[in-house]
Design an enzyme around this catalytic site. Structure first.
Site, PDB file in Angstrom:
ATOM      1  N   GLY A 131       0.794  -1.225   0.000  1.00  0.00           N
ATOM      2  CA  GLY A 131       0.000   0.000   0.000  1.00  0.00           C
ATOM      3  C   GLY A 131       0.825   1.274   0.000  1.00  0.00           C
ATOM      4  N   ASP A 181       5.020  -1.822 -13.594  1.00  0.00           N
ATOM      5  CA  ASP A 181       5.583  -2.331 -12.341  1.00  0.00           C
ATOM      6  C   ASP A 181       6.335  -3.638 -12.552  1.00  0.00           C
ATOM      7  OD1 ASP A 181       4.203  -0.169 -11.413  1.00  0.00           O
ATOM      8  OD2 ASP A 181       2.543  -1.333 -10.594  1.00  0.00           O
TER       9      ASP A 181
HETATM   10  C1  GLA Z   1       0.134   1.635 -10.652  1.00  0.00           C
HETATM   11  C2  GLA Z   1      -0.036   0.654 -11.795  1.00  0.00           C
HETATM   12  C3  GLA Z   1       0.926   0.972 -12.937  1.00  0.00           C
HETATM   13  C4  GLA Z   1       0.864   2.428 -13.338  1.00  0.00           C
HETATM   14  C5  GLA Z   1       0.946   3.335 -12.105  1.00  0.00           C
HETATM   15  C6  GLA Z   1       0.745   4.774 -12.439  1.00  0.00           C
HETATM   16  O1  GLA Z   1       1.384   1.459 -10.053  1.00  0.00           O
HETATM   17  O2  GLA Z   1       0.194  -0.649 -11.335  1.00  0.00           O
HETATM   18  O3  GLA Z   1       0.647   0.123 -14.024  1.00  0.00           O
HETATM   19  O4  GLA Z   1      -0.275   2.695 -14.087  1.00  0.00           O
HETATM   20  O5  GLA Z   1       0.000   2.968 -11.115  1.00  0.00           O
HETATM   21  O6  GLA Z   1       1.806   5.251 -13.196  1.00  0.00           O
END
Ligand code: GLA
Length: 391
Positions: A131, A181
């Site tokens: 989180g 990510d």
């Molecule tokens: C989260 C999502 C990513 C991206 C970010 C914003 O981390 O998992 O894929 O969209 O938000 O940049």
């Protein structure tokens, strides 16, 4: 600081009364710049961090999967036969185990033959705070994906494993996230950032040079919880899709700064500001990469600061705690600061001179106390290597 692979190996041995076959790790990530651009086919520039999720795995002689962790009481269990399906039946995956079990299902979706693979026991340990906007979910999924890719000898490459993780998060967890990510976790390299074109999926690792410039990256976790399976994240994604549709392009990647005059004329104010964030943020990613190469990390501060303003005012994904962390770090002389990740809570980052880290942390804590906010958790992170086998 990094969770030692031995921690997970020892916990595995204590719980299952045998040694694991191996231990794999997946790092969390900080996004240096390029927010909400990934699902718009745009550019992102995150890096893997020295905080990891570690998974110890040992094969079984039946088709069961048992997963225990430091953060849940009872192990979660599933049969591989229940995951060897095209669609997941409602209720098959619940709670934190939706992430690792979702990965198994997604590996099959990408062509893995699960019909004869053995089940396994696994234990998960992590020092990626959940989180906090540091992608604890991608860390977990990438650790599991690389572990099973090795354990079951599936032979998938890193770009495919990134898509496996994204599919698991989209379909098994229900969060409509992009590819950033998992890419950071699977392509990271010590002292480097991962410059990713989310349309072509071309990646390039680029030296960050923080240490040589006497800088460190401070994470200021506001401890304001956020979840991307509900609410604002999906709404922003829908606004971007609407903006692209009304502007007659496949995705907002296809617009550049010169198109903003027409966008302002043709779109309602809110949609226009969402579009302006994405278009200017894509440009800021490109500018950050170029500036890093030509002038080094001390020159990227204005781009980080501008990114925060754009997220605060145009994309409207910041919260007062994130704004206060950013402003306080800037007042303490940070090179640049911005919220990072999906928004609505989580963490802000600041690029700070090494000898001003303590002072900045203290100032952020004091500012939060004065504002009556929950105490933040501030710590430094360092650009680290990608997910892989640890033991
Ligand atoms: C989260 C999502 C990513 C991206 C970010 C914003 O981390 O998992 O894929 O969209 O938000 O940049």
């Amino acid at each position: 600081m990094t969770t030692s692979p031995h921690v997970a190996a020892d916990a595995f041995a204590a719980r299952y009364d045998r040694s694991p076959d191996g231990v794999w790790q997946g790092p969390g990530r900080v996004n240096l710049i390029g927010e909400h651009t990934d699902y718009n086919d745009g550019f992102v520039f995150p890096f893997a961090i020295d905080r990891n999720t570690v998974v110890a795995v040992g094969a079984r002689d039946d088709r069961s999967v048992r997963m225990s962790s430091d953060f849940a009481d009872a192990p979660a269990t599933v049969s591989l036969d229940d995951l060897d399906v095209d669609e997941l039946a409602a209720g098959t995956l619940e709670g934190w185990s939706a992430y690792p079990f979702g990965v198994i299902w997604a590996l099959r979706h990408f062509g893995a033959d699960l019909s004869t693979v053995p089940g396994f026991d696994a234990h998960v340990s992590s020092d990626v705070p959940a989180g906090a906007g540091l992608s604890s979910s991608a860390a977990l999924m990438c650790a599991v994906a690389v572990a099973l890719n090795d354990e079951w000898q599936l032979g998938f490459d890193a770009p495919t494993l990134a898509r496996v993780g994204q599919l698991a998060e989209n379909k098994a967890v229900g969060a409509p996230t992009g590819i950033m990510d998992e890419s950071a976790s699977l392509f990271g390299r010590r002292d480097h950032g991962v410059f990713l074109d989310c349309r072509s999926l071309d990646t390039e690792v680029i030296e960050l040079g923080f240490e040589d410039a006497g800088l460190e990256l401070l994470v200021m976790n506001t401890r304001v919880d956020h979840a991307h399976a509900t609410g604002g994240y999906a709404e922003r994604r829908a606004s971007c899709e609407k903006g692209a549709r009304l502007m007659g392009v496949a995705s907002l990647r296809d617009l550049d700064i010169d198109d903003l005059t027409r966008a302002e004329r043709e779109l309602d104010d809110e949609t226009f500001r969402r579009v302006r964030h994405i278009v200017t943020e894509n440009q800021r990613v490109l500018d950050t990469v170029r500036t890093l190469r030509t002038e080094g990390p001390r020159a990227i501060g204005d781009l980080l600061d501008a990114s925060h303003v754009s997220m605060r005012d145009d994309f409207e994904i910041s919260v007062p705690e994130l704004d206060l962390a950013v402003e306080t770090a800037q007042k303490c002389g940070a090179v640049g600061a911005r919220m990072t990740g999906g928004g609505f809570g989580g963490a802000a980052i600041a690029l700070v001179a090494h000898d001003r880290i303590d002072e900045t942390k203290d100032a952020v804590e004091a500012a939060f106390a004065k504002a009556g906010f929950r105490a933040p958790d501030c710590f430094t992170v360092h650009p680290a290597d990608a997910a892989g086998r640890a033991l």
